[in-house]
Design a protein around this motif. Structure first.
Motif, short mmCIF file in Angstrom:
data_model
loop_
_atom_site.label_atom_id
_atom_site.label_comp_id
_atom_site.label_asym_id
_atom_site.label_seq_id
_atom_site.Cartn_x
_atom_site.Cartn_y
_atom_site.Cartn_z
N GLN A 600 0.58 -1.12 -0.15
CA GLN A 600 0.00 -0.58 0.48
C GLN A 600 1.05 0.96 0.40
O GLN A 600 1.82 1.35 0.57
CB GLN A 600 -1.02 0.35 0.48
N GLN A 601 0.54 2.29 -1.10
CA GLN A 601 1.79 3.31 -1.11
C GLN A 601 0.87 5.05 0.10
O GLN A 601 2.22 5.58 0.18
CB GLN A 601 1.55 3.85 -2.85
N ARG A 602 -0.36 4.86 0.40
CA ARG A 602 -0.39 6.12 1.21
C ARG A 602 -1.69 5.40 2.05
O ARG A 602 -2.58 4.04 2.22
CB ARG A 602 -1.67 6.51 -0.35
N ASN A 603 -1.85 6.17 3.07
CA ASN A 603 -2.62 6.05 4.15
C ASN A 603 -4.42 5.89 3.57
O ASN A 603 -4.29 6.54 2.61
CB ASN A 603 -2.86 7.06 5.93
N ASP A 604 -4.75 5.09 3.39
CA ASP A 604 -6.16 4.40 3.57
C ASP A 604 -6.92 4.53 4.40
O ASP A 604 -7.60 3.43 4.61
CB ASP A 604 -6.93 3.43 2.04
N TYR A 605 -7.66 5.44 5.75
CA TYR A 605 -8.36 5.18 6.51
C TYR A 605 -10.14 4.40 6.30
O TYR A 605 -10.07 3.90 6.69
CB TYR A 605 -8.63 6.83 6.88
N GLU A 606 -10.25 4.81 4.84
CA GLU A 606 -11.76 4.70 4.59
C GLU A 606 -11.73 2.63 4.45
O GLU A 606 -11.89 1.80 4.92
CB GLU A 606 -12.26 5.00 3.46
N LYS A 607 -10.12 2.26 3.77
CA LYS A 607 -9.81 1.03 3.47
C LYS A 607 -9.96 0.14 4.76
O LYS A 607 -9.33 -1.00 5.37
CB LYS A 607 -9.34 0.16 2.62
N PHE A 616 -1.66 -9.59 -0.38
CA PHE A 616 -0.71 -10.16 -2.12
C PHE A 616 -2.19 -9.90 -2.85
O PHE A 616 -3.53 -10.44 -1.68
CB PHE A 616 -1.10 -12.36 -2.13
N ILE A 617 -2.33 -9.95 -3.87
CA ILE A 617 -3.65 -9.94 -4.89
C ILE A 617 -4.48 -11.32 -4.72
O ILE A 617 -3.96 -12.31 -5.69
CB ILE A 617 -3.53 -9.57 -6.19
N LYS A 618 -5.67 -11.34 -4.38
CA LYS A 618 -6.24 -12.68 -4.18
C LYS A 618 -7.21 -12.75 -5.20
O LYS A 618 -7.13 -14.13 -5.01
CB LYS A 618 -6.21 -12.86 -2.49
N ASN A 619 -7.84 -11.92 -5.72
CA ASN A 619 -8.89 -12.65 -6.90
C ASN A 619 -9.06 -10.64 -7.67
O ASN A 619 -8.40 -9.94 -7.51
CB ASN A 619 -10.16 -12.93 -5.86
N GLN A 625 -14.86 -4.90 -12.38
CA GLN A 625 -13.65 -3.99 -12.29
C GLN A 625 -13.39 -3.97 -10.69
O GLN A 625 -13.07 -2.52 -9.93
CB GLN A 625 -14.34 -2.77 -12.84
N GLU A 626 -13.46 -5.13 -10.12
CA GLU A 626 -12.81 -4.57 -8.60
C GLU A 626 -11.48 -6.79 -8.91
O GLU A 626 -11.39 -7.40 -9.32
CB GLU A 626 -13.78 -5.17 -7.52
N PHE A 627 -10.63 -5.54 -7.69
CA PHE A 627 -9.52 -6.87 -7.10
C PHE A 627 -9.46 -6.20 -5.69
O PHE A 627 -10.05 -5.85 -5.09
CB PHE A 627 -8.78 -6.54 -7.73
N GLY A 628 -8.66 -7.86 -4.69
CA GLY A 628 -9.17 -8.33 -3.70
C GLY A 628 -7.29 -8.19 -3.18
O GLY A 628 -7.66 -8.71 -3.79
N LYS A 634 -6.58 -10.00 6.49
CA LYS A 634 -7.67 -9.17 5.65
C LYS A 634 -7.92 -8.95 4.82
O LYS A 634 -7.23 -8.34 3.56
CB LYS A 634 -7.99 -8.73 6.42
N ILE A 635 -8.90 -9.24 3.98
CA ILE A 635 -9.55 -9.28 1.80
C ILE A 635 -9.97 -7.23 2.07
O ILE A 635 -10.75 -7.50 2.27
CB ILE A 635 -10.21 -9.91 1.81
N VAL A 636 -9.02 -6.40 1.43
CA VAL A 636 -9.58 -5.53 1.03
C VAL A 636 -9.75 -4.58 -0.54
O VAL A 636 -9.08 -5.85 -0.80
CB VAL A 636 -8.13 -4.22 1.44
N THR A 637 -11.22 -4.87 -0.36
CA THR A 637 -11.40 -4.40 -2.12
C THR A 637 -11.39 -3.04 -2.38
O THR A 637 -11.52 -1.84 -2.09
CB THR A 637 -12.99 -5.23 -2.12
N TYR A 638 -10.88 -3.68 -3.84
CA TYR A 638 -10.25 -2.56 -4.96
C TYR A 638 -10.73 -1.87 -5.56
O TYR A 638 -11.34 -3.03 -6.71
CB TYR A 638 -8.70 -2.04 -5.00
N ASP A 639 -11.45 -0.86 -5.97
CA ASP A 639 -11.55 -0.57 -7.45
C ASP A 639 -10.44 -0.74 -8.33
O ASP A 639 -10.09 0.21 -8.00
CB ASP A 639 -12.57 0.75 -7.96
N PHE A 640 -10.48 -0.56 -9.89
CA PHE A 640 -9.88 -0.51 -10.50
C PHE A 640 -9.28 0.32 -10.68
O PHE A 640 -7.42 0.43 -11.27
CB PHE A 640 -10.03 -1.24 -12.06
#
Length: 728
Positions: A600-607, A616-619, A625-628, A634-640
């Protein structure tokens, strides 16, 4: 490079078939452009930010004859066009533009509708039900996304006319919606504050294209704020007035008089504070001042405890008998201070007994029925603190109970943390911003113990908090120097102390020695040889000899980001060797594959993920248009479009490793890294190793690092403010 220009400007139209190389810092690309008019592909190069394979573009430029690479097309400017061919439409739709459409479904649509695909999507999108796999729910999702794309088409054209790339244009629209054009016409420098990834230089280029004058007040204001923010990112809390004038003059290319006038405006608008020739961003000045005032209040509030030094000694002896451990006089003195002082700082290198002291202190607090909270700046550091103490530890953010909906901490001046004592580990990593939030939430009756290694690198963010607290001479400081016997045979600990003290480390390997062989040096001089040695080490030697998982147990720590033996190149080489997955996301030259190791490159308090967290990218879900990413379970979801928040992390910078601990670290160190070689950098890297440290490189480079003790100079004033508050 010798190049021979044809001299004539021409236009080419085509599909970006493949991006060969891209510099993510300046947008420079080398790519293959499949031409519309002819059945051939041209090599093109130039600046084209956020270019994606499959985009239909028109480029202006000229042909260059390169003696090494042959004929190439040098781009002077480019415009993104709607796709012109079925192949282009397929790549366009499957590129991540539309939620609900991945490469497979994009292919089905184009196979069915051919060249009429875009027209049907515009006018009769419900016809997608003719295609297998398109139910009502998916069609509804695609319809919303397609309408959104249509809505922003005019905005995108306007933004691209100003030189804004499609990826950033989408971010701008998501932030400003229908107000995008109005806001940018009024003040494009607002993008610096609101859009992650757009800095002053990009905004300045947009402003120039929009016809904004160089000496306009809001350009100078934005430029000064940008410079102060950049200086803050480098660790400074303030900058000297005269130096700021000089550098602003050079950076903005405007008169000194205009800068001085603008500084006065910024002061009146409470954007900055000028105090004793020190220029602060307004908030940062208040952060330092607040921390100084509140820490003095906490220190001066009487300690509410019935314990005396004799009872502490008796309790320690009783705990020692029960645990079978013995402590010496230095450790006993440290424990007494930890129990009796209102604010205490414990600093020492690995192996000097910080954890032992904390465990005794926690047992005494437990006997006295005291409520104690443990915290550390990062997830990895808090997890390690939990493991060494057997007591729950949280990140400081979790301790302060961050509320993503309100974008603030729940624990604050009006809702204090309820406890008798707070122990904060890895305190050298705390910047002034986080320290302000922490101190604000601590009641004056609460005891605080800061634990850290002052010889490590300072925090990534602004400030040098632990060092300033010690240098103020206001608070009791326990300095631990003795290496205790459980660590005495570790060459990692032995060499870390030698490096800290400016003594060349012991690089010899002796299998007959009583010392634990947990420190190795492999001599290499050529950069490619170093890369090859690293690949061989993680592919063969470490798994075979030590049973290490090359990705989970081993971390490569590098002094520099660029170059053959830099973070970026090592990541690409390791990714290519260890991750053959074809399931991947492309953004420009960046490629992230399923199961890639990322940071992770920056603090993301929401995530609830923070700068430096590794996972590790798991999905990867092309439909949504998402990846986890799996961060320690703990799986964290990101938009592309959030992909610029992460980077590959097979190799990371030494700065990024602070507060972390890895079973094995590999540290390449060469004379080509000379600009960044420092004693505390090498010391920090070696002390990240829990079981094994391996240096690969040259003895001369190690000597350069050990001999340089020019500790990073930061403009901070917490120490001075503490002293001035204490006087009154």
């Amino acid at each position: 490079m010798n190049e021979f220009s044809s001299g004539s400007q021409i236009k080419l139209k085509g599909i970006l078939d493949r991006i060969i190389y891209k510099n993510s810092d300046n947008g420079y690309i080398v790519a293959k452009l499949k031409l519309d008019e002819e059945e051939k592909t041209e090599t093109v190069f130039g600046v084209l930010f956020e270019a994606c394979a499959g985009e239909h573009i028109e480029v202006n430029g000229e042909y260059i004859n390169n003696p090494k690479y042959g004929r190439q097309f040098k781009i002077s400017d480019a415009v993104v066009l709607p796709p012109a061919t079925n192949e282009g439409i397929e790549k366009y739709l499957g590129s991540g533009l539309i939620k609900g459409l991945g490469p497979v479904m994009a292919k089905r649509i184009v196979c069915h509708f051919k060249e009429k695909t875009l027209e049907i999507l515009d006018k009769d999108l419900d016809r997608l039900k003719e295609i297998e796999g398109f139910g009502a729910k998916r069609i509804s999702m695609i319809k919303k996304e397609w309408e959104k794309q249509s809505t922003i088409k005019d905005i995108m054209i306007f933004l691209q006319s100003l030189g804004i790339t499609p990826a950033y244009a989408k971010k701008i629209f998501l932030r400003y919606q229908d107000n995008s054009i109005r806001i940018i016409k009024k003040n494009p420098y607002k993008l610096c504050d609101d859009i992650f990834g757009i800095g002053f230089k990009t905004a300045d280029k947009i402003a120039k294209n929009a016809g904004i004058k160089k000496d306009s007040v809001f350009r100078i204001k934005s430029g000064i704020i940008y410079m102060l923010e950049q200086l803050q990112e480098a660790g400074n809390c303030y900058y000297p007035y005269d130096l700021l004038l000089q550098q602003s003059n050079e950076f903005l290319d405007v008169e000194i008089n205009d800068i001085e006038k603008t500084l006065d405006i910024l002061k009146k608008e409470k954007e900055i504070i000028v105090s004793d020739e020190m220029v602060y961003l307004f908030e940062t000045y208040n952060d330092e001042k607040f921390v100084a005032e509140e820490l003095i209040k906490i220190k001066n509030e009487p300690l509410k405890t019935n314990l005396n030094l004799i009872s502490i000694e008796n309790q320690v002896k009783e705990i020692s008998c029960l645990s079978g451990m013995e402590i010496d006089e230095d450790q006993m003195e440290a424990i007494k201070n930890a129990v009796s002082e209102k604010v205490l700082i414990i600093t020492g290198s690995p192996g000097t007994g910080k954890s032992t002291i904390l465990n005794y202190v926690l047992k005494i607090f437990e006997i006295e029925n005291k409520n104690v909270k443990l915290a550390a700046p990062t997830g990895r550091a808090s997890k390690r603190l939990s493991e060494t103490t057997g007591t729950e530890a949280k990140t400081i953010h979790r301790l302060l109970e961050y509320n993503p909906k309100l974008n603030t901490f729940t624990k604050n001046a009006k809702n204090k943390i309820t406890c008798d004592a707070i122990i904060v580990d890895e305190a050298s990593m705390i910047d002034i911003k986080l320290m302000k939030s922490l101190i604000e939430a601590i009641d004056c009756n609460t005891k605080i113990i800061f634990v850290g290694d002052v010889d490590q690198l300072p925090s990534v963010g602004p400030g040098n908090v632990l060092n300033d607290l010690i240098n103020s001479k206001i608070f009791k400081v326990v300095r631990l120097n003795k290496i205790y016997r459980q660590f005495g045979k570790s060459k990692i600990i032995y060499n870390a102390h030698r490096i800290r003290d400016g003594v060349y480390p012991s690089l010899s390997f002796n299998s007959k020695s009583d010392n634990i062989n947990d420190f190795y040096f492999i001599e290499r001089y050529d950069q490619e040889d170093v890369v090859d040695a690293i690949l061989k080490m993680i592919d063969h030697n470490l798994p075979k000899k030590f049973g290490y998982d090359p990705l989970k147990d081993v971390q490569i720590l590098v002094p520099v980001n660029k170059g053959i033996v830099g973070v970026e190149n090592l990541n690409l080489r390791i990714q290519e060797k260890f991750n053959k997955s074809t399931v991947k996301i492309n953004r420009g030259s960046a490629e992230f594959r399923l199961n890639d190791k990322v940071i992770q490159q920056r603090n993301d308090y929401e995530k609830d993920v923070y700068n430096g967290d590794i996972g590790f990218i798991k999905n990867i879900d092309f439909k949504l248009q998402e990846f986890g990413i799996d961060f320690s379970g703990k799986i964290v979801t990101y938009d592309f479009y959030d992909i610029d928040e992460i980077n590959l992390s097979y190799a990371i910078s030494i700065h990024k490793s602070q507060g972390s601990e890895f079973k094995c670290v590999i540290i390449p160190i060469l004379t080509s890294h000379y600009m960044l070689l420092q004693r505390n950098l090498l010391y920090t890297a070696i002390t990240r190793a829990k079981e094994l440290a391996i240096l690969i490189g040259s003895k001369k480079a190690i000597g350069m690092a050990v001999s340089r003790n020019n500790v990073e100079s930061r403009y901070t004033n917490l120490s001075g403010l503490l002293q001035s508050v204490e006087l009154f």
